[in-house]
Design a protein around this motif. Structure first.
Motif, PDB file in Angstrom:
ATOM      1  N   TYR A  37      -4.512   8.363   1.055  1.00  0.00           N
ATOM      2  CA  TYR A  37      -3.483   8.773   0.103  1.00  0.00           C
ATOM      3  C   TYR A  37      -4.130   9.356  -1.159  1.00  0.00           C
ATOM      4  O   TYR A  37      -3.655  10.360  -1.713  1.00  0.00           O
ATOM      5  CB  TYR A  37      -2.607   7.575  -0.271  1.00  0.00           C
ATOM      6  N   GLY A  38      -5.194   8.737  -1.639  1.00  0.00           N
ATOM      7  CA  GLY A  38      -5.874   9.240  -2.831  1.00  0.00           C
ATOM      8  C   GLY A  38      -6.473  10.617  -2.613  1.00  0.00           C
ATOM      9  O   GLY A  38      -6.467  11.473  -3.522  1.00  0.00           O
ATOM     10  N   THR A  91       0.832  -1.207   0.000  1.00  0.00           N
ATOM     11  CA  THR A  91       0.000   0.000   0.000  1.00  0.00           C
ATOM     12  C   THR A  91       0.865   1.255   0.000  1.00  0.00           C
ATOM     13  O   THR A  91       0.598   2.217  -0.752  1.00  0.00           O
ATOM     14  CB  THR A  91      -0.926  -0.016   1.224  1.00  0.00           C
ATOM     15  N   THR A  92       1.904   1.274   0.824  1.00  0.00           N
ATOM     16  CA  THR A  92       2.790   2.439   0.854  1.00  0.00           C
ATOM     17  C   THR A  92       3.517   2.625  -0.469  1.00  0.00           C
ATOM     18  O   THR A  92       3.659   3.746  -0.973  1.00  0.00           O
ATOM     19  CB  THR A  92       3.802   2.282   1.999  1.00  0.00           C
ATOM     20  N   LEU A 103      -5.401   3.602   1.756  1.00  0.00           N
ATOM     21  CA  LEU A 103      -5.200   4.020   0.377  1.00  0.00           C
ATOM     22  C   LEU A 103      -6.147   5.168   0.010  1.00  0.00           C
ATOM     23  O   LEU A 103      -5.785   6.063  -0.784  1.00  0.00           O
ATOM     24  CB  LEU A 103      -5.415   2.836  -0.569  1.00  0.00           C
ATOM     25  N   THR A 154       2.412   1.650  -3.372  1.00  0.00           N
ATOM     26  CA  THR A 154       1.410   2.114  -4.337  1.00  0.00           C
ATOM     27  C   THR A 154       1.223   3.631  -4.226  1.00  0.00           C
ATOM     28  O   THR A 154       1.115   4.342  -5.249  1.00  0.00           O
ATOM     29  CB  THR A 154       0.069   1.398  -4.099  1.00  0.00           C
ATOM     30  N   ALA A 155       1.179   4.117  -3.003  1.00  0.00           N
ATOM     31  CA  ALA A 155       1.030   5.561  -2.807  1.00  0.00           C
ATOM     32  C   ALA A 155       2.250   6.323  -3.347  1.00  0.00           C
ATOM     33  O   ALA A 155       2.107   7.418  -3.923  1.00  0.00           O
ATOM     34  CB  ALA A 155       0.838   5.854  -1.319  1.00  0.00           C
ATOM     35  N   LYS A 156       3.458   5.769  -3.189  1.00  0.00           N
ATOM     36  CA  LYS A 156       4.656   6.428  -3.712  1.00  0.00           C
ATOM     37  C   LYS A 156       4.626   6.486  -5.238  1.00  0.00           C
ATOM     38  O   LYS A 156       4.968   7.528  -5.844  1.00  0.00           O
ATOM     39  CB  LYS A 156       5.903   5.669  -3.235  1.00  0.00           C
ATOM     40  N   VAL A 184       6.401   9.428   1.659  1.00  0.00           N
ATOM     41  CA  VAL A 184       5.769   9.399   0.340  1.00  0.00           C
ATOM     42  C   VAL A 184       5.945  10.780  -0.281  1.00  0.00           C
ATOM     43  O   VAL A 184       5.512  11.788   0.298  1.00  0.00           O
ATOM     44  CB  VAL A 184       4.274   9.043   0.462  1.00  0.00           C
ATOM     45  N   LEU A 233      -6.795   4.706  -8.912  1.00  0.00           N
ATOM     46  CA  LEU A 233      -6.353   3.734  -7.907  1.00  0.00           C
ATOM     47  C   LEU A 233      -7.468   2.729  -7.660  1.00  0.00           C
ATOM     48  O   LEU A 233      -8.646   3.100  -7.529  1.00  0.00           O
ATOM     49  CB  LEU A 233      -5.983   4.426  -6.599  1.00  0.00           C
ATOM     50  N   ASP A 281      -3.841  -2.032  -5.788  1.00  0.00           N
ATOM     51  CA  ASP A 281      -3.289  -2.508  -4.519  1.00  0.00           C
ATOM     52  C   ASP A 281      -4.034  -3.786  -4.138  1.00  0.00           C
ATOM     53  O   ASP A 281      -5.234  -3.749  -3.853  1.00  0.00           O
ATOM     54  CB  ASP A 281      -3.455  -1.441  -3.439  1.00  0.00           C
TER      55      ASP A 281
END
Length: 489
Positions: free
Chosen positions: A317-318, A279-280, A314, A282-284, A439, A300, A350
């Protein structure tokens, strides 16, 4: 009448001769001792039957009350019986069952033409055997009995079962023999490998030093043995180690430019075990895509509906990046979501984290492969895991093929030779390395030279744990492993 004489030392032997010559239905006429031996006079049963049939015009005989002759019996243990003067026709007739069954008080009838009464005709009529009946003679009794019918289906089934049992037994014996042969072969290969390594270490001592460095860095004994065997002659350990680093860097595949990934776009799914940092990461990647193409070109998708807070993490982050997050539960939802997002430049998925030994891994790979879009799977590899664990992860998540891999938790790993060894041996394409939680700062392109140098940094203390006696055993065990092709340059 054919009377035969038999002599023997005992009565039993004489009776056995009678049985062998005349059969079990022979008639004993006399049994007496003569000059120290036993003499038996016997007559064939067929001769007695012939004597018992009188002429048709003969007068009816008178039936005397005399005992019948003694028949031969297997259990008969005779006592000496003195011979009789003669065998009368009446006595022979007493042995015929048909004559005994005839009525004895039948009234005489007059002859049809004024002659003597026809007394013998009833006997002759009873004596005539029915059509097709065989008289019970000794020869007929010794004839072979008709064969009974054979069930060919049952016989075939029995033969098939016997053959199958024999094959199974032979297969088990052969399997045991092959296991013993393999064990003997492995033992011989181990001993030969130990002898070979001892000779190599004495002749080229710098190879032992390089081997310790590779093992301390986390590289497998299989890869280390292969490279040391292919190593050219070097002046010292330093030159040999430089050659090892060059070969390792040449076989570590990485992406040359980030534009190859972000500029081309597509659908990417990050897969891997639980807690590996999907997940981290994916955010990066999402942050890098937004900085390059803007939030409208990115979408996403999360399939993590089981882990508490996984979807919300997530989504946060989005929200920060201004990107919509879609949640799917199964293959049908994923197919619909990808169809709706086909106008997006990049789609990041993710996935659910699960153990490499979970059977649902195969279902997850199938769901991504059959989603109706070209989904490229990126495997996240934890740098803190052991080499054998990483090998299991790659085998479980590989499926029909991986587009690449991302090394995570580099900042937590004491050595990274284990993950580099798996990437090299499994021919994976290393895209990024992650060394923190920030991130998007803690995501970098993979640099081959930096990673190889980082692997051999601070290994001097770790190399001391491998003694001279341990190296031959490790090299002998590594001789049984097979290695994919490594380019030496």
């Amino acid at each position: 009448m054919n009377v035969k004489k038999f002599t023997a030392a005992t009565s039993r032997d004489a009776l056995r001769k009678v049985r062998e010559a005349l059969g079990p239905d022979a008639v004993i006429l006399s049994n007496r001792p003569v000059d120290g031996v036993v003499e038996i006079l016997a007559l064939d049963n067929d001769d007695v039957a012939a004597l018992s049939v009188p002429a048709v015009d003969a007068p009816a005989p008178r039936v005397p009350q005399a005992p019948a002759f003694q028949a031969f019996d297997d259990d008969f243990d005779p006592e000496p019986v003195f011979s009789r003067a003669a065998v009368s026709q009446s006595q022979a007739e007493l042995r015929q069952p048909e004559f005994r069954q005839a009525p004895r008080a039948a009234a005489p009838q007059s002859a049809p033409f004024g002659g003597q009464p026809d007394v013998a005709r009833p006997f002759v009529e009873r004596r005539a055997a029915p059509e097709g009946e065989i008289p019970p003679t000794y020869v007929n009794r010794r004839a072979a009995s008709p064969e009974t019918g054979i069930d060919m289906a049952a016989m075939t089934q029995m033969m098939s079962a016997a053959i199958a049992s024999a094959k199974e037994s032979a297969a088990l014996e052969m399997g045991g023999m092959m296991n013993e042969i393999r064990a003997m072969r492995g033992l011989m290969e181990t001993q030969l490998a130990e002898l070979s390594w001892n000779a190599t270490a004495q002749r080229e001592p710098y190879k032992a030093s390089v081997l310790r460095e590779m093992l301390a860095a986390g590289f497998s004994a299989t890869l280390a043995r292969y490279l040391i065997e292919k190593m050219p002659v070097a002046k010292d350990a330093g030159e040999a180690l430089r050659w090892i680093k060059t070969v390792l860097a040449r076989n570590l595949t990485t992406i040359a430019n980030e534009d190859d990934l972000l500029a081309r776009g597509g659908v990417f799914a990050l897969v891997g075990p639980t807690g590996v940092g999907k997940t981290t990461t994916t955010a990066k990647l999402a942050a890098r895509c937004v900085m390059r193409h803007g939030p409208d070109k990115l979408a996403l998708i999360t399939t993590d509906a089981y882990r508490i807070g996984g979807h919300e993490q997530l989504r946060i982050y989005g929200k920060i990046l201004g990107v919509m997050v879609h949640s799917v539960k199964d293959e049908a939802d994923l197919r619909i979501a990808l169809k709706e997002l086909k106008n997006k430049h990049t789609v990041l998925i993710d996935t659910i984290g699960m153990s490499q030994r979970d059977q649902m891994v195969t279902e997850q790979v199938a769901m991504l492969s059959e989603s109706g879009a070209d989904v490229k799977r990126l495997l996240c590899l934890n740098a803190t895991s052991t080499g054998e664990t990483l090998n299991e992860v790659v085998r479980a998540y590989q499926g029909t093929g991986l587009a690449g891999c991302i090394m995570t938790k580099l900042d937590e790993a004491a050595s990274i030779g284990n993950v580099l060894d798996v990437v090299i041996r499994q021919k994976l394409n290393l895209h990024y390395i992650s060394n923190g939680q920030r991130v998007p700062e803690d995501l970098h392109l993979a640099d081959r030279a930096m990673l190889i140098d980082r692997a051999f940094r601070n290994t001097r203390h770790a190399s001391a744990q491998f003694g001279d006696a341990d190296l031959p055993v490790m090299m002998a065990a590594a001789a049984h492993d097979r290695l994919h092709e490594v380019h030496l340059g």
